[in-house]
Motif scaffolding. Structure first.
Motif, PDB file in Angstrom:
ATOM      1  N   MET A   7       0.835  -1.198   0.000  1.00  0.00           N
ATOM      2  CA  MET A   7       0.000   0.000   0.000  1.00  0.00           C
ATOM      3  C   MET A   7       0.868   1.245   0.000  1.00  0.00           C
ATOM      4  N   THR A  17      -3.471   2.571  -2.665  1.00  0.00           N
ATOM      5  CA  THR A  17      -3.263   1.767  -3.857  1.00  0.00           C
ATOM      6  C   THR A  17      -2.617   0.450  -3.509  1.00  0.00           C
ATOM      7  N   THR A  18      -2.781  -0.529  -4.399  1.00  0.00           N
ATOM      8  CA  THR A  18      -2.105  -1.810  -4.271  1.00  0.00           C
ATOM      9  C   THR A  18      -1.716  -2.272  -5.660  1.00  0.00           C
ATOM     10  N   SER A  82     -11.807  -5.375   2.418  1.00  0.00           N
ATOM     11  CA  SER A  82     -11.592  -4.264   1.499  1.00  0.00           C
ATOM     12  C   SER A  82     -11.962  -4.659   0.078  1.00  0.00           C
ATOM     13  N   TRP A  84     -11.213  -3.222  -4.012  1.00  0.00           N
ATOM     14  CA  TRP A  84     -10.383  -2.362  -4.846  1.00  0.00           C
ATOM     15  C   TRP A  84     -10.915  -2.350  -6.271  1.00  0.00           C
ATOM     16  N   ASN A  87      -6.353   0.273  -8.873  1.00  0.00           N
ATOM     17  CA  ASN A  87      -5.460   0.556  -7.747  1.00  0.00           C
ATOM     18  C   ASN A  87      -6.111   1.386  -6.648  1.00  0.00           C
ATOM     19  N   ASP A  88      -7.417   1.592  -6.719  1.00  0.00           N
ATOM     20  CA  ASP A  88      -8.099   2.414  -5.723  1.00  0.00           C
ATOM     21  C   ASP A  88      -8.879   1.554  -4.742  1.00  0.00           C
ATOM     22  N   GLN A  89      -8.631   1.766  -3.462  1.00  0.00           N
ATOM     23  CA  GLN A  89      -9.394   1.068  -2.432  1.00  0.00           C
ATOM     24  C   GLN A  89     -10.708   1.825  -2.214  1.00  0.00           C
ATOM     25  N   ASP A  92     -12.156   2.487   1.423  1.00  0.00           N
ATOM     26  CA  ASP A  92     -11.529   3.444   2.329  1.00  0.00           C
ATOM     27  C   ASP A  92     -12.527   4.568   2.607  1.00  0.00           C
TER      28      ASP A  92
END
Length: 265
Positions: A7, A17-18, A82, A84, A87-89, A92
C-alpha cells in the motif's frame, strides 16, 4: 488474503493503492447487520475479477449476492475487509464516493429511472450534473448510447411510455454514460415479462463481447453459458464454489451447489 499488498499513497484524497492487475479485487469482505451484528450478510468473501471478465453470481435468496454488489460501489459499507477497483481502495472511508460511483455503473432490477425525465434526459443527467459536461457535448454520446441499446426512436419517451425491457435498456445506457470501468447488474431481468428478457440479455452480451468487466447477479443460464467466464455460487454470505459455467453447472463439486442447481436447471 494475498500477501504484500504494497500500500502507498496515490495522491487521491484518502485513497490507497495496491499493485495488482485485477480490475476488481475483493479481500475478506464481511458485512453484518443488527445492533450486535447478529445477521451475517457476507462472511470473508474474496474474489478477483480481471479486466474484461464476466462473473455470474448465483445463489439462494439471502445468500449475500446483492449485498456484495452494493458494497462494490459503497451503497453498503463493509464491516471488515476491502474492495479495490484497479489501484483504488473504494472501501476506504476517506475516499471520494463520487469518483467511485463514476467508475462503477450499476443496473438494478427495478430500473430506477426518473419518471419525470425522458429517456434521453435520464441518460444526460449524470454527465451534465456529476461531470458537469455541457449539454451540447454530452448529447451526441447519449444518443449514441440509446442507439447502442436499440432505442433511438424512444429518445423523447417517458418511462411510463416504455415497456419494462425498454426501461431496463435505458437504465443500462444511463450507467454507460459515465464510461465506467465496471458494470454491476443486480437481477436485471427478474422484473421483466419473459418475452422482454432477451432484449436486455442481448445488450449485456454485446457489452461482454466488447470487453466490459461485469459482475452479474442472475439465474439466466443461457447468458451464463454465452458470456460468463466464471460462475460464483454463494450461500449464507459465503462463496461456496467458483468455476467456469461448464464446471459449475455440469459438474458441481460441492453438495450445496448441487442441491441449489437441482432447483433452477
Amino acid at each position: 488474503m494475498e500477501a504484500d499488498l504494497n500500500m502507498e499513497a496515490n495522491g487521491k484524497a484518502g485513497m490507497q493503492t495496491t499493485n495488482t492487475d485485477a480490475r476488481v479485487r475483493i479481500e475478506n469482505a464481511s458485512k453484518y447487520f443488527g445492533k450486535r451484528g447478529e445477521v451475517t450478510a457476507l462472511r470473508d468473501v474474496s474474489l478477483r475479477v480481471m479486466p474484461g471478465q464476466v462473473f455470474l453470481i448465483i445463489g439462494p435468496s439471502g445468500s449475500g449476492k446483492s449485498t456484495l454488489l452494493r458494497s462494490i460501489n459503497r451503497l453498503e459499507t463493509l464491516s471488515s475487509g476491502s474492495i479495490w477497483i484497479d489501484n483504488d481502495q473504494v472501501t476506504d472511508p476517506r475516499g471520494d464516493i463520487r469518483q467511485i460511483r463514476e467508475e462503477v455503473g450499476m443496473v438494478f432490477q427495478n430500473f430506477n429511472l426518473f419518471p419525470h425525465l425522458t429517456a434521453i434526459e435520464n441518460i444526460l443527467l449524470a454527465p451534465t450534473t456529476v461531470k458537469r459536461q455541457p449539454r451540447a457535448e454530452a448529447l451526441p454520446r447519449a444518443r449514441a448510447l440509446l442507439a447502442r441499446v436499440g432505442l433511438s426512436e424512444k429518445e423523447d419517451s417517458y418511462p411510463s411510455q416504455l415497456s419494462g425491457g425498454q426501461q431496463q435498456r435505458v437504465a443500462i445506457a444511463r450507467a454507460l454514460a459515465m464510461s465506467p470501468k465496471v458494470m454491476l447488474f443486480d437481477e436485471p431481468t427478474s422484473a421483466l415479462d419473459p418475452e422482454m428478457i432477451k432484449e436486455v440479455l442481448d445488450v449485456m452480451l454485446d457489452l461482454a463481447r466488447d470487453g466490459m468487466t461485469m459482475l452479474v447477479v442472475s439465474h439466466e443460464m443461457g447468458f451464463a453459458r454465452a458470456a460468463a467466464d466464471t460462475v460464483v455460487f454463494m450461500d449464507e454470505g459465503q462463496v461456496i464454489e467458483t468455476g467456469t459455467p461448464e464446471e459449475v453447472f455440469d459438474s458441481p463439486r460441492e453438495a450445496r451447489t448441487q442441491k441449489f442447481l437441482k432447483h433452477i436447471l
